[in-house]
Scaffold this active site. Structure first.
Site, PDB file in Angstrom:
ATOM      1  N   ASN A  39      11.164   4.841  -2.749  1.00 50.01           N
ATOM      2  CA  ASN A  39      10.745   3.572  -2.156  1.00 50.01           C
ATOM      3  C   ASN A  39      11.866   2.871  -1.390  1.00 50.01           C
ATOM      4  O   ASN A  39      13.038   2.951  -1.763  1.00 50.01           O
ATOM      5  CB  ASN A  39      10.211   2.641  -3.241  1.00 50.01           C
ATOM      6  CG  ASN A  39       8.994   3.218  -3.928  1.00 50.01           C
ATOM      7  OD1 ASN A  39       8.313   4.078  -3.376  1.00 50.01           O
ATOM      8  ND2 ASN A  39       8.717   2.776  -5.138  1.00 50.01           N
ATOM      9  N   ASP A  70      11.295  -0.499  -0.642  1.00 50.26           N
ATOM     10  CA  ASP A  70      10.898  -1.910  -0.751  1.00 50.26           C
ATOM     11  C   ASP A  70      11.912  -2.770  -1.502  1.00 50.26           C
ATOM     12  O   ASP A  70      11.806  -3.992  -1.515  1.00 50.26           O
ATOM     13  CB  ASP A  70       9.519  -2.038  -1.413  1.00 50.26           C
ATOM     14  CG  ASP A  70       9.414  -1.282  -2.734  1.00 50.26           C
ATOM     15  OD1 ASP A  70      10.398  -1.288  -3.502  1.00 50.26           O
ATOM     16  OD2 ASP A  70       8.355  -0.686  -2.996  1.00 50.26           O
ATOM     17  N   PRO A 106       0.826  -1.213   0.000  1.00 51.73           N
ATOM     18  CA  PRO A 106       0.000   0.000   0.000  1.00 51.73           C
ATOM     19  C   PRO A 106       0.853   1.253   0.000  1.00 51.73           C
ATOM     20  O   PRO A 106       1.990   1.253   0.485  1.00 51.73           O
ATOM     21  CB  PRO A 106      -0.813  -0.115   1.304  1.00 51.73           C
ATOM     22  CG  PRO A 106       0.045  -0.957   2.185  1.00 51.73           C
ATOM     23  CD  PRO A 106       0.725  -1.943   1.287  1.00 51.73           C
ATOM     24  N   ASP A 107       0.318   2.340  -0.573  1.00 51.30           N
ATOM     25  CA  ASP A 107       1.057   3.587  -0.522  1.00 51.30           C
ATOM     26  C   ASP A 107       0.824   4.231   0.838  1.00 51.30           C
ATOM     27  O   ASP A 107       0.185   3.652   1.707  1.00 51.30           O
ATOM     28  CB  ASP A 107       0.670   4.508  -1.681  1.00 51.30           C
ATOM     29  CG  ASP A 107      -0.764   4.994  -1.594  1.00 51.30           C
ATOM     30  OD1 ASP A 107      -1.383   4.855  -0.521  1.00 51.30           O
ATOM     31  OD2 ASP A 107      -1.272   5.516  -2.602  1.00 51.30           O
ATOM     32  N   PHE A 108       1.356   5.411   1.028  1.00 55.79           N
ATOM     33  CA  PHE A 108       1.255   6.040   2.342  1.00 55.79           C
ATOM     34  C   PHE A 108       0.014   6.896   2.521  1.00 55.79           C
ATOM     35  O   PHE A 108      -0.591   6.889   3.582  1.00 55.79           O
ATOM     36  CB  PHE A 108       2.492   6.925   2.595  1.00 55.79           C
ATOM     37  CG  PHE A 108       3.714   6.131   2.952  1.00 55.79           C
ATOM     38  CD1 PHE A 108       3.853   5.556   4.196  1.00 55.79           C
ATOM     39  CD2 PHE A 108       4.732   5.949   2.032  1.00 55.79           C
ATOM     40  CE1 PHE A 108       4.972   4.820   4.531  1.00 55.79           C
ATOM     41  CE2 PHE A 108       5.858   5.218   2.349  1.00 55.79           C
ATOM     42  CZ  PHE A 108       5.978   4.653   3.605  1.00 55.79           C
ATOM     43  N   ARG A 109      -0.375   7.641   1.497  1.00 51.23           N
ATOM     44  CA  ARG A 109      -1.363   8.692   1.720  1.00 51.23           C
ATOM     45  C   ARG A 109      -2.756   8.473   1.156  1.00 51.23           C
ATOM     46  O   ARG A 109      -3.609   9.324   1.319  1.00 51.23           O
ATOM     47  CB  ARG A 109      -0.798  10.015   1.172  1.00 51.23           C
ATOM     48  CG  ARG A 109       0.362  10.517   2.006  1.00 51.23           C
ATOM     49  CD  ARG A 109       0.887  11.859   1.513  1.00 51.23           C
ATOM     50  NE  ARG A 109       1.783  12.450   2.485  1.00 51.23           N
ATOM     51  CZ  ARG A 109       3.038  12.074   2.657  1.00 51.23           C
ATOM     52  NH1 ARG A 109       3.532  11.111   1.915  1.00 51.23           N
ATOM     53  NH2 ARG A 109       3.803  12.637   3.564  1.00 51.23           N
ATOM     54  N   HIS A 154      15.599   7.614  -0.183  1.00 53.14           N
ATOM     55  CA  HIS A 154      15.178   7.462   1.205  1.00 53.14           C
ATOM     56  C   HIS A 154      15.726   6.191   1.833  1.00 53.14           C
ATOM     57  O   HIS A 154      15.155   5.650   2.775  1.00 53.14           O
ATOM     58  CB  HIS A 154      13.655   7.522   1.296  1.00 53.14           C
ATOM     59  CG  HIS A 154      13.102   8.869   0.937  1.00 53.14           C
ATOM     60  ND1 HIS A 154      11.765   9.105   0.699  1.00 53.14           N
ATOM     61  CD2 HIS A 154      13.724  10.068   0.784  1.00 53.14           C
ATOM     62  CE1 HIS A 154      11.590  10.381   0.407  1.00 53.14           C
ATOM     63  NE2 HIS A 154      12.762  10.978   0.454  1.00 53.14           N
TER      64      HIS A 154
END
Length: 439
Positions: free
Chosen positions: A211, A213, A137-140, A230
């Site tokens: 990302n 991941d 899932p994304d964050f926002r 990040h």
């Protein structure tokens, strides 16, 4: 690796000596002024002495395409601002012949330029939206994003889970989330392999991803072509004294529910994921040379809310086309009218990328690439051919006729799909004008 406020201080000419941290604030971002703030260079053509002759040629190509599309609109009976010469086609009852494989859209324009060989240094900027089709899932996104589902971690506010000060006080919430985010639980999808295909075609200058991941690495994008702005789970260190720590040992401890500690200062060890308030990785500063060199910027699956990453999109040369492939308009693409040379393709990211690949004639190659990569995996016992096909379909892979691969561990894991193109695995949840995690 933090997301420091890139707009506040003038940085020395040696970027590696400058502290840039992650920040989630976007108040001071301005589309036309950020270029000088982020890269330390002027946003105008004068920032690139001798300006490249190809700039004017590219602008001319884009202008000709725009005129061509105006004529096509007039031929279909739609009003146009062209003069009598521009509407001659519609008056005579004839319509311009357009290639059925190249649509009159942003995708079509960019595809034509690539096919003409005008775009050879492509920079990709990506966020969590490129990984939602892999089940992350994304964050926002309201209701389904990570930030909307963190109540179980008992934190004061969603972003706290990537706040370095909060982590120092209580690392358990992040470690609980890390169990779900660690690489190995999900597999790359069609979008990742499209970017790898850009590399194989010799067109990818660099990919900048928010990302954490690890799916970009997993799909085969070379390390020298990848900037994980990040951070990632590939390495680990003490969050206080930065003493390196074996990444596998840290992972084992976290997966077992314990807290890895530094043998030197006894502080908590964490994966080298960039939290808000932490410095960005050194290779992030390659943007000072990459973005001025780019002749196309592709922006995929991001909300462009985390600084200084979000402002990178404003540091390409003014004549360089920018293509946004996203769920919705973000950043400078929210401006109306759009900057000349800006294109948007909104909606499901996987579908948009698939259409672009089809127009370029790369679709079959990407599918073959995906099958070849996935068949290298260790077979998963009990996975039937039908389950494998279903899993591949959910990741956007079409089964080539008559080709049943050996069942692989890619089968059922990482098969969930999602069309969120914001920031999911883009640790963009963590950047702040100072710094924080991303996606």
């Amino acid at each position: 690796m933090s997301k420091a406020k890139s707009s506040r201080d003038k940085r020395p000419t040696q970027p590696a000596l400058v502290r840039v941290t992650r920040n989630s604030s976007t108040h001071s971002r301005q589309a036309d002024s950020v270029q000088s703030q982020v890269s330390g260079t002027s946003s105008g053509p004068q920032a690139h002495p001798g300006g490249r002759q190809s700039d004017s040629g590219l602008v001319q190509d884009l202008s000709l395409m725009s005129v061509s599309e105006q004529k096509a609109s007039a031929a279909r009976g739609r009003p146009s601002k062209t003069g009598s010469s521009g509407t001659a086609g519609s008056l005579s009852g004839t319509q311009p012949q357009a290639s059925p494989s190249i649509p009159k859209s942003g995708l079509g324009t960019i595809a034509r330029l690539i096919k003409l060989g005008r775009l050879k240094n492509i920079v990709v900027v990506a966020g969590a939206g490129i990984s939602t089709a892999s089940g992350i899932p994304d964050f926002r996104t309201p209701g389904t994003g990570l930030y909307a589902n963190l109540e179980k971690y008992n934190i004061p506010y969603p972003e706290a889970i990537f706040n370095i000060d909060y982590f120092s006080n209580d690392p358990r919430p992040f470690f609980s989330l890390a169990k779900e985010l660690y690489p190995g639980n999900h597999q790359p999808n069609y979008v990742h392999y499209f970017i790898r295909m850009l590399h194989q075609k010799g067109l990818l200058l660099r990919m900048y991803t928010q990302n954490i991941d690890g799916l970009e690495r997993m799909c085969g994008i070379p390390e020298d072509k990848l900037v994980e702005a990040h951070g990632s789970f590939e390495t680990a260190s003490c969050h206080l004294c930065y003493t390196p720590y074996p990444a596998e040992e840290a992972k084992r401890a976290i997966m077992c529910g314990s807290v890895p500690t530094c043998s030197f200062c006894q502080a908590t060890v964490k994966p080298n994921v960039v939290f808000f308030g932490e410095d960005l990785p050194e290779n992030y500063f390659q943007h000072t040379t990459d973005f001025p060199k780019a002749d196309l910027l592709m922006i995929m699956g991001t909300s462009l809310q985390i600084e200084p990453f979000a402002s990178l999109v404003n540091t390409v040369r003014p004549a360089v086309p920018r293509l946004l492939l996203n769920r919705g308009a973000v950043g400078p693409f929210e401006r109306k009218p759009l900057r000349r040379g800006d294109y948007m393709e909104l909606g499901d990211l996987s579908e948009s990328v698939r259409r672009l690949a089809q127009v370029l004639g790369w679709h079959q190659e990407i599918e073959e690439l995906m099958w070849g990569q996935e068949n290298q995996c260790v077979p998963q016992l009990g996975t039937s051919a039908m389950e494998e096909q279903a899993a591949q379909g959910r990741r956007g892979v079409e089964v080539p006729p008559g080709r049943w691969p050996k069942t692989s561990s890619l089968g059922a894991t990482g098969a969930r799909s999602g069309s969120e193109e914001s920031d999911a695995s883009e640790t963009d949840s963590m950047s702040t004008e100072s710094s924080g995690p991303s996606n």
